[in-house]
Enzyme design. Structure first.
Site: not given
Ligand SMILES: NC(=O)c1ccc[n+]([C@@H]2O[C@H](COP(=O)([O-])OP(=O)(O)OC[C@H]3O[C@@H](n4cnc5c(N)ncnc54)[C@H](O)[C@@H]3O)[C@@H](O)[C@H]2O)c1
Length: 264
Positions: A48, A62, A159
């Site tokens: 992360d 990243d 998205y």
């Molecule tokens: N929250 C929702 O409603 C939801 C719904 C469907 C799918 N998702 C998917 O779930 C996954 C996680 O979402 P979340 O809600 O936990 O988000 P979040 O923002 O709470 O966590 C995402 C994490 O990914 C890390 N990250 C972002 N870009 C990065 C990169 N370039 N390299 C390494 N790490 C990186 C961030 O630092 C963070 O720790 C995503 O793929 C998102 O599309 C989320």
């Protein structure tokens, strides 16, 4: 000596002896997944941009940076050994219709959400192959997809395009790597109560009304929890799911499959 029968044995933790890598594991769904796999006995590495004080191997990475990804996977294999489970969870959001995002934003979101999965998987595949052929005989990948891959949601063009690609990529990867003993599945969450959604809500004019609208959009009438998504990931990635590959598992309060009458 009394004979020991199976039901008298201490149950072995499901993930004991297995190494799991979770991208984006410092927050939200990824953090809940890392905790769940750790609680089930796995050694967990989190890739992360951010870190936590949890008992994981934290590797700053990243997923858009080829060299950083290769170095991070090398760090994991040097520290923990072969990789049995890869959870490609890191992702970012985008809002707007097809005409609202700039080409740079399109490149950025696809780079993280889609090419990020390709980069990390490519770097991890040698270690996954070794895990599949090794003593545990287990290797699985779970990609984080979304309801946005299977339902048309307003103002989520970019998205949704990225998550549609994740769904197709999951099936293609499952086809390619089945013969190597590596299963590939994805989880399709609805709206999950994570810091990401918190950020979306705090940017809204009326955060309470927006939260209520998101909850009402799901037939269950509430947001999904990160722990519920984590449990689905742990199920798909686990040694007991050996016959499950190319599968997308909805964790969306019924949003994709159900058509209920409006609530009274
Ligand atoms: N929250 C929702 O409603 C939801 C719904 C469907 C799918 N998702 C998917 O779930 C996954 C996680 O979402 P979340 O809600 O936990 O988000 P979040 O923002 O709470 O966590 C995402 C994490 O990914 C890390 N990250 C972002 N870009 C990065 C990169 N370039 N390299 C390494 N790490 C990186 C961030 O630092 C963070 O720790 C995503 O793929 C998102 O599309 C989320």
């Amino acid at each position: 000596m009394p004979r020991t029968t199976d039901h008298h044995r201490t149950p072995r933790a499901e993930y004991e002896g297995l190494v799991a890598v979770v991208t984006g594991g410092a927050s939200g769904i990824g953090l809940a997944t890392a905790r769940e796999l750790h609680a089930r006995g796995a050694e967990v590495a989190v890739l992360d941009l951010a870190a936590t004080d949890e008992p994981f191997l934290h590797v700053h990475c990243d997923v858009t940076d080829d060299q950083a990804v290769r170095t991070a996977v090398d760090t994991v294999t040097n520290e923990l050994g072969d990789i049995h489970v890869l959870v490609n969870n890191a992702g970012i959001g985008a809002q707007g219709t097809v005409e609202d995002n700039t080409p740079d934003e399109w490149h950025r979101v696809l780079d993280v959400n889609v090419i990020g999965i390709a980069r990390v998987t490519t770097a991890a595949l040698p270690a996954l192959r070794k895990a599949a052929a090794g003593g545990a005989g287990h290797a699985a990948i779970v990609n984080m997809c979304s309801i946005a891959a299977t339902a048309g949601l307003p103002r989520r063009a970019l998205y949704s395009a990225s998550k549609g690609a994740v769904l197709a990529l999951t099936r293609a990867m499952a086809a390619d790597h089945l013969c190597e003993g590596i299963r590939v599945c994805c989880v399709n969450p609805g709206t999950v109560d994570t810091p990401w959604v918190g950020r979306l809500l705090s940017a809204a004019d009326d955060a309470d009304a927006e939260r209520a609208a998101l909850a009402a959009r799901q037939p269950s009438g509430r947001l999904v929890s990160a722990e519920e998504v984590a449990a689905a990931v742990a199920y798909l990635a686990g040694p007991r799911s050996g016959a499950t590959t190319g599968t997308d598992l909805a964790v969306d309060g019924g949003m994709q499959a159900l058509r209920l009458p409006p609530r009274p």
